[in-house]
Scaffold this active site. Structure first.
Site, PDB file in Angstrom:
ATOM      1  N   CYS A 227       9.468  47.071  12.630  1.00  0.00           N
ATOM      2  CA  CYS A 227       9.599  48.324  11.880  1.00  0.00           C
ATOM      3  C   CYS A 227       8.439  48.559  10.922  1.00  0.00           C
ATOM      4  O   CYS A 227       7.840  49.644  10.898  1.00  0.00           O
ATOM      5  CB  CYS A 227      10.937  48.364  11.142  1.00  0.00           C
ATOM      6  SG  CYS A 227      11.156  47.133   9.840  1.00  0.00           S
ATOM      7  N   HIS A 278      14.597  47.170   6.398  1.00  0.00           N
ATOM      8  CA  HIS A 278      14.193  48.053   7.493  1.00  0.00           C
ATOM      9  C   HIS A 278      13.514  49.287   6.922  1.00  0.00           C
ATOM     10  O   HIS A 278      13.818  49.720   5.804  1.00  0.00           O
ATOM     11  CB  HIS A 278      15.401  48.463   8.337  1.00  0.00           C
ATOM     12  CG  HIS A 278      15.048  49.263   9.546  1.00  0.00           C
ATOM     13  ND1 HIS A 278      14.269  48.755  10.568  1.00  0.00           N
ATOM     14  CD2 HIS A 278      15.338  50.554   9.905  1.00  0.00           C
ATOM     15  CE1 HIS A 278      14.113  49.686  11.500  1.00  0.00           C
ATOM     16  NE2 HIS A 278      14.741  50.781  11.120  1.00  0.00           N
ATOM     17  N   HIS A 290      11.263  55.087  14.255  1.00  0.00           N
ATOM     18  CA  HIS A 290      11.332  53.707  13.769  1.00  0.00           C
ATOM     19  C   HIS A 290      11.442  52.749  14.953  1.00  0.00           C
ATOM     20  O   HIS A 290      11.682  53.148  16.092  1.00  0.00           O
ATOM     21  CB  HIS A 290      12.502  53.518  12.793  1.00  0.00           C
ATOM     22  CG  HIS A 290      13.865  53.649  13.408  1.00  0.00           C
ATOM     23  ND1 HIS A 290      14.934  52.886  13.014  1.00  0.00           N
ATOM     24  CD2 HIS A 290      14.342  54.458  14.401  1.00  0.00           C
ATOM     25  CE1 HIS A 290      16.017  53.218  13.716  1.00  0.00           C
ATOM     26  NE2 HIS A 290      15.680  54.159  14.563  1.00  0.00           N
TER      27      HIS A 290
END
Length: 326
Positions: A227, A278, A290
Site C-alpha cells: 500500500c 494501511h 490502493h
C-alpha cells in the site's frame, strides 16, 4: 448511482490523458524537481566521476552532492542488496544509515572504536578492524543484522536503522531518507517523471496505471506493490518525495479535515502501535486507489470504511495548495 458512475468515468478519462503525457517524458535528461536516469545498472561503472545530486524539490534532507568516493560506496550498498535479493527498501535504509554515520566515507576513525561506512565497532561484535574497513564486509554485516529485525520492511527507517546500529542519536537517520531514496532510485534506474504544474494529476495517473498489479508486502513496483509503496511511487511520479511506510506518511502530513479531502490526498486506516497500517490515494467521489492485501490487486474502492483514521495532503509541501487544519 448513475451520476456517481459518470463522475468516476470522467475522472478516469482525465487520468488516462495524464498517463499518456507522463509516459511520454524522456527519463534520460534532467527534469525539474526530479533526478535524471544518469546511473543505471549498465552504466554505473562508467559514471564514477559524476555526482548524484539531491533534486531541488527534495532538499528537505541535509544538502549533499555525492562525490566519486561516496557514489562508489552507495553503488556498492545497492549492489550487495541486489546480490542478496533484498528489496530496494533495504538499500534505502543502508544508504541513509551510512550517510548519517560516515557521510558515505570509509572512515578509519570514529567514536570510541567505531570504524568504516557504518561506524561499526569491533568491541560490539561487528568484526575485526580490517574486516569492518572492507566496505563490502561492512555492508554485508549490516544487512545480516537488518534482515533479522522483525518486520523490518514495514518499520519507519529510523527504527529499522536504530535496531541495527543502536546509535546514541536514533532520530538522526530520518533526515537522510529522501536523499537515500533518490540515490537508490538513480542507481537502480528508477527515475522520477515530473509534469510541472500538474502534480496531483500525475500522482493519480501513476496510481491508475498500476491497477490490476499484484500486492506484495514490501514491494515498490514496477511489477507489484504494497500500500505505501504504491503511494510513495505515485508521488515520486510527480516529483514529490514522501516517506516509505504508511506510519511515516501519516506523520509527514499535513492533515486534512474529514469532509474536505480532495483527489491526491492520502487516506489512512487501521491505527496500530506505530501508526496507520494501511494507506490509499484519494481519487474523488469518495473513492481511492490502493493495494489492499495479498488476496487482492491494486484496485479502486471506497474509503468510507469503519477503520478510516483521516487524510493528509503531501502536495501541500510543494506550496501548490494549503491543507485544512484537523
Amino acid at each position: 448511482m448513475k451520476a456517481a458512475a459518470a463522475g468516476v468515468a470522467f475522472l478516469l478519462l482525465i487520468v488516462s490523458a495524464f498517463v499518456a503525457a507522463a509516459t511520454s517524458i524522456l527519463t534520460d535528461s534532467p527534469t525539474p524537481g526530479g533526478i535524471a536516469c544518469a546511473i543505471t545498472p549498465s552504466t554505473t561503472s562508467s559514471m564514477a566521476d559524476r555526482p548524484v545530486a539531491a533534486p531541488a524539490a527534495a532538499r528537505t534532507a541535509p544538502m549533499l552532492d555525492l562525490d566519486a568516493e561516496q557514489q562508489a560506496h552507495a553503488s556498492l550498498i545497492v549492489q550487495v542488496a541486489i546480490e542478496r535479493r533484498l528489496p530496494a527498501r533495504a538499500a534505502v535504509i543502508a544508504v541513509a544509515t551510512a550517510l548519517q554515520e560516515s557521510k558515505l566515507r570509509n572512515l578509519r576513525y570514529g567514536h570510541l572504536d567505531s570504524l568504516g561506512l557504518f561506524q561499526q565497532r569491533p568491541s560490539q561484535g561487528w568484526g575485526a578492524p580490517e574486516q569492518i574497513l572492507d566496505p563490502r564486509y561492512a555492508t554485508d554485516t549490516f544487512y545480516d543484522r537488518l534482515v533479522k529485525v522483525p518486520r523490518w520492511e514495514r518499520l519507519p527507517l529510523t527504527r529499522a536503522a536504530q535496531t541495527v546500529q543502536r546509535s546514541g542519536f536514533p532520530d538522526a537517520y530520518a533526515p537522510w531518507e529522501q536523499l537515500a531514496q533518490r540515490t537508490v532510485d538513480a542507481l537502480t534506474g528508477s527515475c522520477v517523471t515530473v509534469i510541472p504544474g500538474e502534480q496531483v494529476a500525475a500522482v493519480i495517473a501513476y496510481a491508475h496505471a498500476q491497477l490490476g498489479k499484484p500486492y506484495l508486502w514490501g514491494a515498490e513496483g514496477p511489477a507489484a506493490f504494497d500500500c505505501s509503496g504504491l503511494t510513495m511511487r505515485a508521488y515520486q511520479a510527480a516529483g514529490i518525495s514522501i516517506p516509505r511506510v504508511a506510519a511515516d506518511q501519516w506523520r509527514h502530513g499535513p492533515p486534512v479535515r474529514l469532509g474536505q479531502e480532495q483527489p491526491g490526498d492520502l487516506a489512512f486506516f487501521r491505527m496500530e502501535a506505530d501508526g496507520p497500517g494501511h494507506v490509499g490515494l484519494v481519487i474523488g467521489n469518495r473513492q481511492m486507489i490502493h493495494a489492499p492485501n495479498r488476496r487482492s490487486v491494486v484496485r479502486i474502492d471506497t474509503y468510507q470504511r469503519g477503520d478510516l483514521i483521516g487524510f493528509t495532503r503531501p502536495v501541500a509541501h510543494t506550496s501548490i495548495g494549503e491543507p485544512d487544519p484537523r
